[in-house]
Design an enzyme around this catalytic site. Structure first.
Site, PDB file in Angstrom:
ATOM      1  N   GLY A   1      31.768  55.105  30.761  1.00  0.00           N
ATOM      2  CA  GLY A   1      32.102  53.774  31.022  1.00  0.00           C
ATOM      3  C   GLY A   1      32.077  53.377  32.665  1.00  0.00           C
TER       4      GLY A   1
ATOM      5  N   HIS B   1      51.902  46.999  35.713  1.00  0.00           N
ATOM      6  CA  HIS B   1      50.502  47.075  36.292  1.00  0.00           C
ATOM      7  C   HIS B   1      49.704  45.948  35.655  1.00  0.00           C
ATOM      8  CE1 HIS B   1      46.515  48.284  37.772  1.00  0.00           C
ATOM      9  NE2 HIS B   1      46.222  48.383  36.656  1.00  0.00           N
TER      10      HIS B   1
ATOM     11  N   ARG C   1      45.131  41.299  30.381  1.00  0.00           N
ATOM     12  CA  ARG C   1      44.900  42.717  29.982  1.00  0.00           C
ATOM     13  C   ARG C   1      45.653  43.061  28.733  1.00  0.00           C
ATOM     14  NH1 ARG C   1      46.393  43.214  35.632  1.00  0.00           N
ATOM     15  NH2 ARG C   1      44.916  44.537  36.947  1.00  0.00           N
TER      16      ARG C   1
ATOM     17  N   MET D   1      38.534  50.406  40.722  1.00  0.00           N
ATOM     18  CA  MET D   1      39.442  51.277  39.817  1.00  0.00           C
ATOM     19  C   MET D   1      39.029  52.748  39.839  1.00  0.00           C
ATOM     20  SD  MET D   1      42.079  51.113  38.067  1.00  0.00           S
ATOM     21  CE  MET D   1      42.384  52.942  38.030  1.00  0.00           C
TER      22      MET D   1
ATOM     23  N   GLY E   1      36.658  59.072  28.417  1.00  0.00           N
ATOM     24  CA  GLY E   1      35.751  57.821  28.618  1.00  0.00           C
ATOM     25  C   GLY E   1      34.741  57.838  29.854  1.00  0.00           C
TER      26      GLY E   1
ATOM     27  N   ILE F   1      34.366  52.582  34.814  1.00  0.00           N
ATOM     28  CA  ILE F   1      35.353  53.188  35.541  1.00  0.00           C
ATOM     29  C   ILE F   1      35.060  54.945  35.443  1.00  0.00           C
ATOM     30  CG2 ILE F   1      37.642  54.296  35.886  1.00  0.00           C
ATOM     31  CD1 ILE F   1      38.376  51.186  34.664  1.00  0.00           C
ATOM     32  N   GLY F   2      34.771  55.254  34.363  1.00  0.00           N
ATOM     33  CA  GLY F   2      34.543  56.787  34.355  1.00  0.00           C
ATOM     34  C   GLY F   2      33.554  57.223  34.816  1.00  0.00           C
TER      35      GLY F   2
END
Length: 312
Positions: free
Chosen positions: A10, A177, A87, A227, A7, A12-13
């Site tokens: 993206g 989470h 989420r 994140m 990932g 975050i990635g």
């Protein structure tokens, strides 16, 4: 030491890949995979940063070339939250993505430590565990739900409130989470005391911090940069522990003894085999004890959803 990010194209990635390229120990390998065709280019872009970390990018349906020989696999693939979603709304899309990628991990690098970042973590970790179990390679000391974002948020908010340096505050966060399952143990922060109102307000702010970011980005995304930092902190801690550093402790969402729920976030001593020891959550305040008891139904339902997704 080889780390694979699934990932990686993206929000975050890419942030995670940048931090790992600059902070992994010299001689490490970093492997980026995403379905998006831009991924090899992200690796070329990062390869120009002068650190002794070799980097390669892979795209397409097959993650195998990225996973070969990986010691640590961090999975951030999936869709992000938009305003009005929680989420769990992500479940329908992300469950299938996590299942598919973990099946590939089970085939290609079954002994790797796996960190699941893809939300809803309470559920996606259960999916990963069931997939690994079906493949006959599940090791509960090597599968982690990355909850580090809850810890760094707690550290930041407590430091702001109490006028401390953020680096000197470490708040243990237990449970899960999302929403009410996130429980910061504010009573265990050394040298800091809170009024009952402060505890209630801080706990709520930490639980809802993800929504704060989603709303502030006004439809343009969710928490990707913080994140990325949280996932990098966890991944780097894991690498240090796997390489033999002693005394590395992080909170993460793992399968434990089932005292509270099958999966539960708690402080962990990390080592050469992943989790060396699940540490006690210690003594809770009355507020924390009541919050813990109040979240367990939600947490257990989240877990059951993941188990059923794989076993239906």
């Amino acid at each position: 030491m080889k780390v694979a990010v699934l990932g990686a194209a993206g929000g975050i990635g890419q942030a995670l890949a940048l931090l790992l390229k600059t902070q992994l120990p010299s001689g490490s390998e970093l492997s980026l995979y995403d379905i998006a065709p831009v991924t090899p280019g992200v690796a070329v872009d990062l390869s120009h940063i002068p650190t002794a970390v070799k980097i390669k990018g892979f795209s397409g349906e097959d993650a195998t070339p990225a996973l070969e020989g990986a010691d640590v696999v961090l999975i951030s693939a999936g869709v992000a939250r938009k305003p009005g979603m929680d989420r769990s709304d992500l479940f329908n899309v992300n469950a299938g993505i996590v299942k598919n990628l973990v099946q590939q991990v089970a085939k290609t690098c079954p002994k790797a430590c796996i960190g699941i970042i893809t939300n809803p973590v309470n559920t996606t970790v259960a999916i990963a565990a069931e997939v690994l179990k079906k493949a006959g390679v599940y090791d509960k000391n090597k599968l982690f739900g990355v909850t580090t974002l809850d810890i760094i948020r707690s550290n930041t908010f407590v430091a702001e409130l109490k006028g401390k340096q953020p680096g000197e505050v470490e708040v243990p966060v237990i449970g899960g989470h999302s929403g009410v399952t996130i429980l910061p143990l504010l009573s265990q922060v050394p040298g800091v005391s809170f009024t009952e109102q402060e505890v209630a307000d801080l706990t709520k702010r930490i639980q809802n911090a993800g929504t704060e970011v989603v709303e502030a980005k006004a439809g343009g995304g969710s928490a990707t940069l913080s994140m990325g930092q949280a996932a990098a902190r966890f991944g780097l801690s894991l690498v240090r522990a796997l390489q033999g550093e002693q005394g590395v402790v992080e909170c993460a969402y793992v399968e434990g003894d089932g005292q509270y729920a099958r999966f539960f976030s708690q402080p962990l001593l990390l080592g050469k085999n992943g989790v060396e020891e699940r540490k006690s959550i210690g003594t809770l305040s009355a507020f924390e004890q009541s919050a813990l008891e109040g979240m367990l139904d939600t947490l257990k339902k989240d877990i059951a959803l993941g188990e059923e997704f794989v076993n239906k």
